[in-house]
Enzyme design. Sequence first.
Site, PDB file in Angstrom:
ATOM      1  N   ARG A 160       0.811  -1.038   0.136  1.00 12.71           N
ATOM      2  CA  ARG A 160      -0.028   0.062   0.057  1.00 12.71           C
ATOM      3  C   ARG A 160       0.836   1.344   0.076  1.00 12.71           C
ATOM      4  O   ARG A 160       0.503   2.155   0.642  1.00 12.71           O
ATOM      5  CB  ARG A 160      -1.059   0.062   1.193  1.00 12.71           C
ATOM      6  CG  ARG A 160      -1.951  -1.008   1.305  1.00 12.71           C
ATOM      7  CD  ARG A 160      -2.933  -1.117   0.127  1.00 12.71           C
ATOM      8  NE  ARG A 160      -3.858  -2.319   0.124  1.00 12.71           N
ATOM      9  CZ  ARG A 160      -3.324  -3.516  -0.551  1.00 12.71           C
ATOM     10  NH1 ARG A 160      -2.160  -3.589  -1.023  1.00 12.71           N
ATOM     11  NH2 ARG A 160      -4.045  -4.660  -0.188  1.00 12.71           N
ATOM     12  N   SER A 239     -11.219  -0.111   3.037  1.00  8.76           N
ATOM     13  CA  SER A 239     -10.509  -0.552   4.311  1.00  8.76           C
ATOM     14  C   SER A 239      -9.840   0.929   4.746  1.00  8.76           C
ATOM     15  O   SER A 239      -9.185   1.323   4.144  1.00  8.76           O
ATOM     16  CB  SER A 239      -9.437  -1.445   3.718  1.00  8.76           C
ATOM     17  OG  SER A 239      -9.776  -2.667   3.442  1.00  8.76           O
ATOM     18  N   GLU A 343      -5.523   4.405   5.974  1.00 10.68           N
ATOM     19  CA  GLU A 343      -5.112   4.253   4.730  1.00 10.68           C
ATOM     20  C   GLU A 343      -5.457   5.480   3.779  1.00 10.68           C
ATOM     21  O   GLU A 343      -4.788   5.868   2.771  1.00 10.68           O
ATOM     22  CB  GLU A 343      -5.675   3.037   3.979  1.00 10.68           C
ATOM     23  CG  GLU A 343      -5.379   2.707   2.678  1.00 10.68           C
ATOM     24  CD  GLU A 343      -5.642   1.011   2.227  1.00 10.68           C
ATOM     25  OE1 GLU A 343      -5.984   0.855   1.181  1.00 10.68           O
ATOM     26  OE2 GLU A 343      -5.652   0.112   3.161  1.00 10.68           O
TER      27      GLU A 343
END
Length: 351
Positions: A160, A239, A343
């Site tokens: 990520r 998420s 995130e």
Amino acid sequence: MQELHDAPLAPLTTFRLGGPAARLLTATTDAEVIAAVREADASGTPLLVIGGGSNLVIGDKGFDGTALRIATKGFELSGTSLELAAGEVWTDAVARTVEAGLAGIECLAGIPGSAGATPIQNVGAYGQEVSSTITEVVAYDRRTRETVTIPNAECAFSYRHSRFKAEPDRFVVLRVRFELEEANGLSAPLKYPETARAMGVEQGDRVPLSAARETVLGLRAGKGMVLDPEDHDTWSAGSFFTNPILEPAAFQDFLGRVHDRLGPDVTPPAFPAEDGRTKTSAAWLIDRAGFTKGYGGGPARISTKHTLALTNRGAATTEDLLALAREVVAGVHAAFGVTLVNEPVTVGVSL
């Protein structure tokens, strides 16, 4: 290029949250994108680049600067090579590659957002990451004031993360190039256990491309991870927290806390990561810390379908969302000594 003033930004995000931008530009060509960026840089105006808005948390006061919405179009397929304009809708592009019989991104179906955001976040799900198929990223470099082509090896991809995320004020992605695989209508080998189980096959098996895509869409929908205007569980950024990656000592401390809290027979999820570290599950941590599906009494709550998604139930403010996020972060840290990291990108606010 369309220009609006005091323009609402909430409708441009999947959270449907955030105040207005002083100025909103919508660019439909690479030249317009570059011109808008150069103008903002020359005048010292704060610049917010928006793609699909699926990874943004914008403060209630909005953005006192120029918001640039990238709405460029372009899907060019040559053999197994694919070039996408940054503004292309990602999930539509995935569907088109499956229709073309090409494997490599089929398990990334249903992920909201634009193609230009995928290398920034190194988007991944169900055993695939874009870093495994991206060959080059074409971007405007705000430092050198020129368009550059950055090969995969120089993108610094990791979980990520990427060079583009590490230097958020430097690069504006214009185009993304991929190399896919022609496998006689079959998918890439399935790497994710849940996907393989859902399809009744073994990890490493290949399955028909369309079946892989439809299975992933079904799994995502069951977790509220496919956009649906009528379903508030999808009014989210997917998420909200990344899966923690722990150093060896931190992981041992974490195990001790798990055993103290839940019992010596409880084993948390653990996956090998780089440099001897261990990745565990943010969703597991959130649930075991007491934040179960549907948690929350206000207009921002945890999804009723997935503990990793924080959602706007229709009347939330960004502050409502952040209050919930902070409560979850504090609760998980108190329970397990692990600090969750958000995130989505925050604009004008922070946890």
